[in-house]
Design a protein around this motif. Structure first.
Motif, PDB file in Angstrom:
ATOM      1  N   UNK A 120      -0.336  54.075 -40.049  1.00 27.69           N
ATOM      2  CA  UNK A 120       0.828  54.772 -39.855  1.00 27.69           C
ATOM      3  C   UNK A 120       2.594  54.901 -40.837  1.00 27.69           C
ATOM      4  N   UNK A 121       2.129  56.167 -40.943  1.00 26.30           N
ATOM      5  CA  UNK A 121       4.139  56.188 -42.329  1.00 26.30           C
ATOM      6  C   UNK A 121       5.032  56.520 -41.267  1.00 26.30           C
ATOM      7  N   UNK A 122       6.261  56.136 -41.076  1.00 27.14           N
ATOM      8  CA  UNK A 122       7.060  56.365 -40.207  1.00 27.14           C
ATOM      9  C   UNK A 122       8.217  56.969 -40.674  1.00 27.14           C
ATOM     10  N   UNK A 123       9.260  57.690 -40.295  1.00 31.90           N
ATOM     11  CA  UNK A 123      10.511  57.874 -41.148  1.00 31.90           C
ATOM     12  C   UNK A 123      11.324  58.831 -40.249  1.00 31.90           C
ATOM     13  N   UNK A 124      12.132  59.393 -40.874  1.00 34.91           N
ATOM     14  CA  UNK A 124      13.179  59.554 -40.601  1.00 34.91           C
ATOM     15  C   UNK A 124      13.619  61.434 -41.328  1.00 34.91           C
ATOM     16  N   UNK A 125      14.482  62.247 -40.555  1.00 37.27           N
ATOM     17  CA  UNK A 125      14.044  63.763 -41.698  1.00 37.27           C
ATOM     18  C   UNK A 125      15.383  64.088 -40.531  1.00 37.27           C
ATOM     19  N   UNK A 126      16.733  64.589 -41.868  1.00 41.80           N
ATOM     20  CA  UNK A 126      17.813  65.683 -40.964  1.00 41.80           C
ATOM     21  C   UNK A 126      17.229  67.075 -41.763  1.00 41.80           C
ATOM     22  N   UNK A 146      13.170  60.323 -45.389  1.00 41.33           N
ATOM     23  CA  UNK A 146      12.851  59.633 -45.838  1.00 41.33           C
ATOM     24  C   UNK A 146      11.682  58.398 -45.050  1.00 41.33           C
ATOM     25  N   UNK A 147      10.821  58.037 -45.338  1.00 39.94           N
ATOM     26  CA  UNK A 147       9.074  57.537 -44.935  1.00 39.94           C
ATOM     27  C   UNK A 147       9.326  56.103 -45.928  1.00 39.94           C
ATOM     28  N   UNK A 148       7.799  55.346 -44.905  1.00 40.21           N
ATOM     29  CA  UNK A 148       7.574  53.859 -45.544  1.00 40.21           C
ATOM     30  C   UNK A 148       6.650  53.419 -43.943  1.00 40.21           C
ATOM     31  N   UNK A 149       5.900  52.315 -44.709  1.00 42.17           N
ATOM     32  CA  UNK A 149       5.136  52.307 -43.591  1.00 42.17           C
ATOM     33  C   UNK A 149       4.653  50.568 -44.478  1.00 42.17           C
ATOM     34  N   UNK A 150       3.837  50.125 -43.620  1.00 47.16           N
ATOM     35  CA  UNK A 150       3.111  48.755 -43.748  1.00 47.16           C
ATOM     36  C   UNK A 150       1.513  48.743 -45.084  1.00 47.16           C
ATOM     37  N   UNK A 151       1.264  50.027 -45.059  1.00 56.48           N
ATOM     38  CA  UNK A 151       0.015  50.674 -46.269  1.00 56.48           C
ATOM     39  C   UNK A 151       1.841  51.540 -47.630  1.00 56.48           C
ATOM     40  N   UNK A 152       2.050  50.608 -48.160  1.00 52.72           N
ATOM     41  CA  UNK A 152       3.211  51.237 -49.172  1.00 52.72           C
ATOM     42  C   UNK A 152       2.256  52.226 -50.153  1.00 52.72           C
ATOM     43  N   UNK A 153       1.271  52.928 -50.324  1.00 55.13           N
ATOM     44  CA  UNK A 153       0.190  53.471 -51.167  1.00 55.13           C
ATOM     45  C   UNK A 153       0.349  55.037 -49.934  1.00 55.13           C
TER      46      UNK A 153
END
Length: 303
Positions: A120-126, A146-153
């Motif tokens: 899972x990659x989560x984040x937000x968008x405007x 903007x996104x991020x997650x446990x798996x940076x790749x």
């Protein structure tokens, strides 16, 4: 790369359309038959300022037609996530990256019931967009995702995907602050709009409504701090006012849900603030109250 878009609403069409235009194999999955038919027959029209382009991603109401994808963007309403992902289970394989940019504060938790958390990659968008009719969407605000997650790749791969589009994207190590920062606007605007039935500009023109918004924001920031989420905004009310004034005639999506007699996302926004508050010993009387009152409005039409 094969990209699935679960929920071909305004954001789903914008991301899916631009990714297809960039050369990716994009598949839009939605339950709106007329919308799907129009996209397949005549293409998807994306209007942004003076730019109008017609793109031709595949659209379907049947996820089984798509097969396993490399990346799945989940862009349905938070209230629909469990059911929509369950129905589309066939598009998610053990290597699929699942991206959520949805409203709400519990999306990762809900997705992880069916998907391994490292996927899972989560984040937000405007980014701001609206569906103007079947097969047609208007982009009215281009802003950062903007996104991020446990798996940076995986997160980097999502940023690389979006960098092919006109929509800017960046990566952070921990996306929770970005998610909660965006939800500050939603926490203040959505329930007050649903309860007063006022458009955005009228909301912030009222000192009475602003007072309630300020209390909702104060509680939310206190809950975020207790949960270890560092928000860097000293006065989020200014951002709420600016956002509402820039969209003064617009009805908040929660008000639209009330007007169209649909279930709202209140439990995933203010309700979740109250839930986190209870678990961290932070009182949230304003968030408790608006959650209960919005449910009261829903009860007049939901079975």
């Amino acid at each position: 790369m094969t990209v699935g878009i679960l929920g071909a609403g305004a954001l789903g069409c914008t991301y899916g359309g631009y990714l297809h235009d960039a050369g990716e194999s994009a598949h839009l999955i939605d339950v709106w038959d007329k919308h799907v038919e129009e996209i397949n027959q005549n293409g998807l029209t994306i209007t942004s300022g003076a730019d109008e382009r017609v793109v031709t991603p595949r659209a379907t109401t049947d996820p089984d037609e798509v097969g396993v994808v490399d990346t799945l963007f989940v862009l349905v309403k938070a209230t629909q996530t469990r059911e929509a992902l369950s129905n589309a289970a066939g598009v998610v394989g053990p290597e699929t990256t699942v991206v959520t940019l949805q409203n709400g504060l519990k999306n990762v938790e809900i997705l992880s019931e069916q998907v391994a958390e490292h996927q899972i990659v989560s984040g937000s968008t405007m980014v701001g967009a609206t569906v103007t009719g079947p097969g047609s969407v208007r982009l009215y605000r281009v802003a950062d995702t903007v996104v991020g997650g446990d798996d940076a790749d995986r997160a980097r791969e999502v940023v690389s995907l979006l960098e092919q589009t006109p929509l800017p994207a960046s990566m952070v190590a921990d996306p929770r602050a970005a998610i909660w920062s965006k939800q500050l606007v939603n926490v203040a605007v959505k329930p007050t709009a649903a309860l007063t039935e006022l458009p955005n500009g009228a909301l912030v023109a009222s000192e009475h409504v602003l007072s309630v918004m300020d209390q909702l924001l104060s509680e939310t920031r206190e809950v975020a701090a207790a949960a270890g989420i560092a928000l860097d905004e000293s006065d989020p009310l200014d951002r709420v006012i600016d956002a509402c004034e820039r969209t003064s005639e617009k009805h908040s999506s929660m008000l639209v849900d009330i007007e169209q007699e649909r279930e709202t996302e209140i439990d995933h926004i203010n309700g979740t603030v109250a839930e986190y508050g209870a678990s961290h010993g932070v009182a949230t009387p304003y968030n408790d109250l608006v959650t209960a009152l919005v449910h009261g409005k829903e009860a007049t039409y939901l079975d």
